[in-house]
Write an enzyme that holds these catalytic residues in place. Structure first.
Site, PDB file in Angstrom:
ATOM      1  N   ASP A 163       0.771  -1.179   0.093  1.00  0.00           N
ATOM      2  CA  ASP A 163      -0.021   0.027   0.059  1.00  0.00           C
ATOM      3  C   ASP A 163       1.080   1.228  -0.076  1.00  0.00           C
ATOM      4  O   ASP A 163       2.004   1.259   0.502  1.00  0.00           O
ATOM      5  CB  ASP A 163      -0.959   0.138   1.217  1.00  0.00           C
ATOM      6  CG  ASP A 163      -2.022  -1.054   1.441  1.00  0.00           C
ATOM      7  OD1 ASP A 163      -2.277  -1.639   0.293  1.00  0.00           O
ATOM      8  OD2 ASP A 163      -2.126  -1.545   2.374  1.00  0.00           O
TER       9      ASP A 163
HETATM   10  N1  URA Z   1      -1.265  -5.863   3.852  1.00  0.00           N
HETATM   11  C1  URA Z   1      -1.848  -4.773   3.839  1.00  0.00           C
HETATM   12  O1  URA Z   1      -2.755  -4.432   4.379  1.00  0.00           O
HETATM   13  N2  URA Z   1      -1.017  -3.859   3.144  1.00  0.00           N
HETATM   14  C2  URA Z   1       0.007  -4.039   2.528  1.00  0.00           C
HETATM   15  O2  URA Z   1       0.616  -2.860   1.995  1.00  0.00           O
HETATM   16  C3  URA Z   1       0.365  -5.326   2.551  1.00  0.00           C
HETATM   17  C4  URA Z   1      -0.118  -6.153   3.143  1.00  0.00           C
END
Ligand code: URA
Length: 237
Positions: free
Chosen positions: A103
């Site tokens: 993310d």
């Molecule tokens: N899980 C998440 O919620 N975000 C990420 O970036 C990776 C795994």
């Protein structure tokens, strides 16, 4: 392969720019100056050099990055800065892409490569490649949460996750944990905690399969994988 193609592929400029280099007597093949752009060379058998520097021909590149927050795991975007923007032009030239997504606000280990086979194998749900995350959680994380994660939790869309291994590093109003999961659903770690009524406030990926984040890399820095790291990644598939 044609000499101008090899040099352009290795990031020495466009074919036109490479022609200039040849004109300037900057290029040698087996220690002889070469001006002929169309000359065929075998990079495995002949030594090509530019200004005396040996050009080691590679097709694939493999980088580990400590992804900083605020950049997106994509190859291009009209508005947002991407992880590819953080690479040097010489490395961008190989057209690497991120293997899986973190993310925008997530930090940590991101593998970048142009090797589609390796990427596919690491991302394939059938391979169960474990990914380890460190997270800070708003709320008291308990042994009961660990049991629920071990059994698999139901996400907001009804999906039942595979078992996750939750290690509680600190259980308090602000908890700290390490979570190992074997899949990569959208926002998976955040949604697993939402499923037990808690909120992730900070998330960092520590490892992916045998590949562990080099903690000497500052946020936004990256380096090529060592031959051993690449070997391990390729052999575990
Ligand atoms: N899980 C998440 O919620 N975000 C990420 O970036 C990776 C795994």
């Amino acid at each position: 392969m044609r000499l101008d193609k090899l040099l352009a592929n290795m990031g020495y400029g466009s074919r036109k720019e490479v022609k200039q280099l040849l004109k300037q007597k900057a290029v040698t093949v087996d220690d002889d100056y070469v001006k002929d752009a169309a000359l065929h060379v075998d990079p495995d058998k002949q030594v090509v050099a530019v200004y005396g520097e040996h050009v080691v021909y590679t097709e694939f590149v493999y980088f580990m990055m400590n992804k900083p927050p605020g950049v997106i795991s994509a190859t291009e975007d009209l508005r947002e800065e991407t992880v590819i923007d953080l690479l040097e032009p010489l490395h961008q030239h190989f057209q690497p892409f991120p293997v899986g997504r973190l993310d925008k606000d997530t930090e940590g280990l991101l593998l970048l490569t142009n090797d589609g086979v390796l990427a596919h194998n690491l991302l394939s749900p059938k391979k169960h490649v474990p990914k380890v995350y460190y997270a800070q959680i708003d709320g008291v994380v308990t042994a009961e949460d660990a049991e629920k994660f071990a059994a698999g939790v139901e996400l907001d869309d009804g999906y039942l996750t595979k078992p996750g291994k939750l290690v509680i590093l600190r259980s308090a109003q602000q908890s700290e944990i390490e979570l190992t999961i074997q899949e990569g659903k959208f926002h998976q770690v955040k949604r697993m905690f939402e499923a037990v009524g808690k909120h992730v406030t900070y998330l960092k990926r520590l490892s992916m399969g045998s590949l562990t984040l080099d903690d000497s890399l500052a946020l936004g820095e990256y380096r090529a994988l060592t031959p051993e790291e690449l070997d391990h990644l390729q052999s575990q598939q």
